[in-house]
Design a protein around this motif. Sequence first.
Motif, PDB file in Angstrom:
ATOM      1  N   LEU A   9     -30.018 -19.084 -35.434  1.00  0.00           N
ATOM      2  CA  LEU A   9     -30.662 -20.139 -34.665  1.00  0.00           C
ATOM      3  C   LEU A   9     -29.806 -20.417 -33.435  1.00  0.00           C
ATOM      4  CD1 LEU A   9     -31.498 -22.699 -37.527  1.00  0.00           C
ATOM      5  CD2 LEU A   9     -33.043 -21.035 -36.484  1.00  0.00           C
ATOM      6  N   LEU A  10     -30.423 -20.554 -32.291  1.00  0.00           N
ATOM      7  CA  LEU A  10     -29.693 -20.727 -31.037  1.00  0.00           C
ATOM      8  C   LEU A  10     -29.764 -22.174 -30.559  1.00  0.00           C
ATOM      9  CD1 LEU A  10     -28.129 -19.483 -28.657  1.00  0.00           C
ATOM     10  CD2 LEU A  10     -30.347 -19.008 -27.579  1.00  0.00           C
ATOM     11  N   ILE A  11     -28.593 -22.766 -30.319  1.00  0.00           N
ATOM     12  CA  ILE A  11     -28.482 -24.095 -29.712  1.00  0.00           C
ATOM     13  C   ILE A  11     -27.647 -23.953 -28.444  1.00  0.00           C
ATOM     14  CG2 ILE A  11     -27.690 -26.468 -30.009  1.00  0.00           C
ATOM     15  CD1 ILE A  11     -27.943 -26.127 -33.015  1.00  0.00           C
ATOM     16  N   ARG A  12     -28.096 -24.539 -27.353  1.00  0.00           N
ATOM     17  CA  ARG A  12     -27.394 -24.411 -26.079  1.00  0.00           C
ATOM     18  C   ARG A  12     -26.755 -25.746 -25.677  1.00  0.00           C
ATOM     19  NH1 ARG A  12     -32.191 -23.111 -22.530  1.00  0.00           N
ATOM     20  NH2 ARG A  12     -33.012 -24.662 -24.006  1.00  0.00           N
ATOM     21  N   VAL A  13     -25.480 -25.675 -25.280  1.00  0.00           N
ATOM     22  CA  VAL A  13     -24.767 -26.853 -24.775  1.00  0.00           C
ATOM     23  C   VAL A  13     -24.500 -26.631 -23.290  1.00  0.00           C
ATOM     24  CG1 VAL A  13     -22.693 -28.270 -24.938  1.00  0.00           C
ATOM     25  CG2 VAL A  13     -23.701 -27.293 -27.012  1.00  0.00           C
ATOM     26  N   ASP A  14     -24.956 -27.564 -22.478  1.00  0.00           N
ATOM     27  CA  ASP A  14     -24.827 -27.419 -21.028  1.00  0.00           C
ATOM     28  C   ASP A  14     -24.624 -28.808 -20.428  1.00  0.00           C
ATOM     29  OD1 ASP A  14     -25.077 -26.980 -18.309  1.00  0.00           O
ATOM     30  OD2 ASP A  14     -26.787 -25.613 -18.496  1.00  0.00           O
ATOM     31  N   SER A  72     -24.887 -29.797 -17.528  1.00  0.00           N
ATOM     32  CA  SER A  72     -25.849 -30.132 -16.471  1.00  0.00           C
ATOM     33  C   SER A  72     -27.143 -30.713 -17.036  1.00  0.00           C
ATOM     34  CB  SER A  72     -26.170 -28.881 -15.649  1.00  0.00           C
ATOM     35  OG  SER A  72     -26.982 -27.983 -16.404  1.00  0.00           O
ATOM     36  N   GLY A  73     -27.311 -30.647 -18.345  1.00  0.00           N
ATOM     37  CA  GLY A  73     -28.523 -31.175 -18.963  1.00  0.00           C
ATOM     38  C   GLY A  73     -29.610 -30.147 -19.157  1.00  0.00           C
ATOM     39  N   LYS A  74     -29.354 -28.890 -18.819  1.00  0.00           N
ATOM     40  CA  LYS A  74     -30.374 -27.849 -18.944  1.00  0.00           C
ATOM     41  C   LYS A  74     -30.400 -27.199 -20.329  1.00  0.00           C
ATOM     42  CE  LYS A  74     -30.260 -26.739 -13.993  1.00  0.00           C
ATOM     43  NZ  LYS A  74     -29.985 -25.685 -12.981  1.00  0.00           N
ATOM     44  N   GLY A  75     -29.505 -27.617 -21.206  1.00  0.00           N
ATOM     45  CA  GLY A  75     -29.487 -27.061 -22.549  1.00  0.00           C
ATOM     46  C   GLY A  75     -30.097 -28.021 -23.549  1.00  0.00           C
ATOM     47  N   ASP A  76     -29.773 -27.820 -24.807  1.00  0.00           N
ATOM     48  CA  ASP A  76     -30.251 -28.723 -25.853  1.00  0.00           C
ATOM     49  C   ASP A  76     -29.378 -29.974 -25.933  1.00  0.00           C
ATOM     50  OD1 ASP A  76     -32.367 -26.971 -26.951  1.00  0.00           O
ATOM     51  OD2 ASP A  76     -30.672 -25.659 -27.409  1.00  0.00           O
ATOM     52  N   TYR A  77     -28.103 -29.831 -25.636  1.00  0.00           N
ATOM     53  CA  TYR A  77     -27.153 -30.941 -25.681  1.00  0.00           C
ATOM     54  C   TYR A  77     -26.156 -30.824 -24.534  1.00  0.00           C
ATOM     55  CZ  TYR A  77     -29.057 -31.655 -30.320  1.00  0.00           C
ATOM     56  OH  TYR A  77     -29.934 -31.873 -31.356  1.00  0.00           O
ATOM     57  N   LYS A  78     -25.596 -31.972 -24.159  1.00  0.00           N
ATOM     58  CA  LYS A  78     -24.543 -31.980 -23.150  1.00  0.00           C
ATOM     59  C   LYS A  78     -23.162 -31.944 -23.779  1.00  0.00           C
ATOM     60  CE  LYS A  78     -27.095 -34.634 -19.633  1.00  0.00           C
ATOM     61  NZ  LYS A  78     -27.061 -35.875 -18.820  1.00  0.00           N
ATOM     62  N   LYS A  79     -23.065 -32.353 -25.036  1.00  0.00           N
ATOM     63  CA  LYS A  79     -21.780 -32.414 -25.731  1.00  0.00           C
ATOM     64  C   LYS A  79     -21.759 -31.459 -26.918  1.00  0.00           C
ATOM     65  CE  LYS A  79     -20.806 -37.229 -24.484  1.00  0.00           C
ATOM     66  NZ  LYS A  79     -20.544 -38.601 -25.006  1.00  0.00           N
ATOM     67  N   ILE A  80     -20.606 -30.845 -27.124  1.00  0.00           N
ATOM     68  CA  ILE A  80     -20.459 -29.889 -28.219  1.00  0.00           C
ATOM     69  C   ILE A  80     -20.611 -30.583 -29.563  1.00  0.00           C
ATOM     70  CG2 ILE A  80     -18.838 -28.317 -29.360  1.00  0.00           C
ATOM     71  CD1 ILE A  80     -17.603 -27.841 -26.538  1.00  0.00           C
ATOM     72  N   GLN A  81     -19.998 -31.759 -29.716  1.00  0.00           N
ATOM     73  CA  GLN A  81     -20.071 -32.452 -31.008  1.00  0.00           C
ATOM     74  C   GLN A  81     -21.502 -32.818 -31.359  1.00  0.00           C
ATOM     75  OE1 GLN A  81     -17.184 -33.062 -33.156  1.00  0.00           O
ATOM     76  NE2 GLN A  81     -18.973 -33.141 -34.496  1.00  0.00           N
ATOM     77  N   ASP A  82     -22.307 -33.175 -30.356  1.00  0.00           N
ATOM     78  CA  ASP A  82     -23.706 -33.502 -30.641  1.00  0.00           C
ATOM     79  C   ASP A  82     -24.455 -32.289 -31.188  1.00  0.00           C
ATOM     80  OD1 ASP A  82     -23.441 -36.140 -29.878  1.00  0.00           O
ATOM     81  OD2 ASP A  82     -24.104 -35.797 -27.818  1.00  0.00           O
ATOM     82  N   ALA A  83     -24.154 -31.113 -30.653  1.00  0.00           N
ATOM     83  CA  ALA A  83     -24.791 -29.896 -31.160  1.00  0.00           C
ATOM     84  C   ALA A  83     -24.379 -29.622 -32.603  1.00  0.00           C
ATOM     85  CB  ALA A  83     -24.425 -28.713 -30.270  1.00  0.00           C
ATOM     86  N   ILE A  84     -23.096 -29.806 -32.911  1.00  0.00           N
ATOM     87  CA  ILE A  84     -22.629 -29.609 -34.287  1.00  0.00           C
ATOM     88  C   ILE A  84     -23.274 -30.634 -35.218  1.00  0.00           C
ATOM     89  CG2 ILE A  84     -20.590 -29.774 -35.777  1.00  0.00           C
ATOM     90  CD1 ILE A  84     -18.971 -28.696 -33.336  1.00  0.00           C
ATOM     91  N   ASN A  85     -23.366 -31.872 -34.765  1.00  0.00           N
ATOM     92  CA  ASN A  85     -23.971 -32.929 -35.594  1.00  0.00           C
ATOM     93  C   ASN A  85     -25.432 -32.634 -35.917  1.00  0.00           C
ATOM     94  OD1 ASN A  85     -21.549 -34.282 -35.435  1.00  0.00           O
ATOM     95  ND2 ASN A  85     -22.237 -35.762 -33.904  1.00  0.00           N
ATOM     96  N   ALA A  86     -26.102 -31.884 -35.050  1.00  0.00           N
ATOM     97  CA  ALA A  86     -27.517 -31.588 -35.256  1.00  0.00           C
ATOM     98  C   ALA A  86     -27.755 -30.535 -36.345  1.00  0.00           C
ATOM     99  CB  ALA A  86     -28.147 -31.120 -33.944  1.00  0.00           C
ATOM    100  N   VAL A  87     -26.735 -29.783 -36.694  1.00  0.00           N
ATOM    101  CA  VAL A  87     -26.880 -28.763 -37.744  1.00  0.00           C
ATOM    102  C   VAL A  87     -27.055 -29.465 -39.087  1.00  0.00           C
ATOM    103  CG1 VAL A  87     -25.752 -26.830 -38.913  1.00  0.00           C
ATOM    104  CG2 VAL A  87     -25.501 -27.125 -36.436  1.00  0.00           C
ATOM    105  N   PRO A  88     -28.057 -29.079 -39.878  1.00  0.00           N
ATOM    106  CA  PRO A  88     -28.293 -29.771 -41.160  1.00  0.00           C
ATOM    107  C   PRO A  88     -27.115 -29.632 -42.121  1.00  0.00           C
ATOM    108  CG  PRO A  88     -30.158 -28.362 -40.557  1.00  0.00           C
ATOM    109  CD  PRO A  88     -29.047 -28.016 -39.623  1.00  0.00           C
ATOM    110  N   SER A  89     -26.919 -30.645 -42.937  1.00  0.00           N
ATOM    111  CA  SER A  89     -25.918 -30.560 -43.993  1.00  0.00           C
ATOM    112  C   SER A  89     -26.287 -29.443 -44.960  1.00  0.00           C
ATOM    113  CB  SER A  89     -25.829 -31.883 -44.753  1.00  0.00           C
ATOM    114  OG  SER A  89     -25.352 -32.901 -43.908  1.00  0.00           O
ATOM    115  N   ASN A  90     -25.272 -28.824 -45.542  1.00  0.00           N
ATOM    116  CA  ASN A  90     -25.479 -27.711 -46.483  1.00  0.00           C
ATOM    117  C   ASN A  90     -26.286 -26.585 -45.858  1.00  0.00           C
ATOM    118  OD1 ASN A  90     -24.094 -29.124 -48.596  1.00  0.00           O
ATOM    119  ND2 ASN A  90     -25.921 -30.388 -48.817  1.00  0.00           N
TER     120      ASN A  90
END
Length: 338
Positions: free
Chosen positions: A35-40, A42-60
């Motif tokens: 699954l691809l998540i993009r951090v950018d 500039s706002g052109k990705g899914d998230y601007k912050k790396i931690q927010d992208a990690i937080n979005a990954v489901p538990s387990n």
Amino acid sequence: MMTRGYVFNFFVLALCTLMAISRANLDPTQMTTALLIRVDQSGKGDYKKIQDAINAVPSNNSELVFIWVKPGIYKEQIVVPVDKPFITLSGTNTTGTIITWNDSGDIFQSPTFTVLASDFVGRYLTIQNTFGAGNKAVALRVSGDRAAFYNCRILSHQDTLLDDTGRHYYKNCYIEGDTDFICGDAASLFEKCHLHSLSEGVGAITAQRRESPAENTGFTFLGCKITGVKTALLGRPWGAYSRVVFAFTYMSNVILPQGWDDWGDSSKQSTSYYGQYKCSGPGAITSRRVQWSHNLTIQEAAPFLTMDLISGKSWIRPAPTSFKKAPASISKNSDTGN
């Protein structure tokens, strides 16, 4: 006669057990679609912050998740939680994607980047702690099992890389510091890495913490390169049974002739295991090494020259060959305030 509540609880328990067994049977080496998540920023990705992208990954999580981080300087303190395995965090190029923080003191609380999850991969990242000299300042803490880092720069002064626990693999990484800058009690293989000492005197490159002969831990440096600004030691024993081996490694004249230090405790001379095999360069001469270190034979070195040291063949996975769009619950950009 069983009640509906009992049947429901039994069903839930059985389903959770099956899910746990399924995760346990996953073979990371056969997982090629992510699954691809993009951090950018500039706002052109899914998230601007790396931690927010990690937080979005489901538990387990039981799928590969590839978090692609666009170039930029990310001033964040990152944690990959224990319940989020199978994440790859990748920059585009090592010097262009910088994760930076400035903290010191507690080695478990202050790191710039902390990995607690299993089956984590880091690629093309610079991870730095900019605190400077004079106190413990961890850039990267790795406390999850089966973690690998490729083409990363890990930068600080004291305790730069807290290679804490688990089985780890580092390849083509640049690691810089002045005191005990690769430390911990993991079982780790460093292959073709560049170690750069900032020590002005007798700062140790390694401080391995193996505390019992029953522990199958230790650091092996295979085909690496050591440089520095002045002089340094190869290592000293954080734990009484500290174990470090350098093989096929180029050592510049930064390495002091004695090579190793017992950290002021002569009893550790008989329990530590420090070895060298077919190393080269002016700092690799063994004739003036401390008498309790080992100039290894091929038979003695052989166990340290293979992936079996970290059971790597069972978990080191290739880069994904295909990607699929993450569902909206994961890819939705929740960081609209920055």
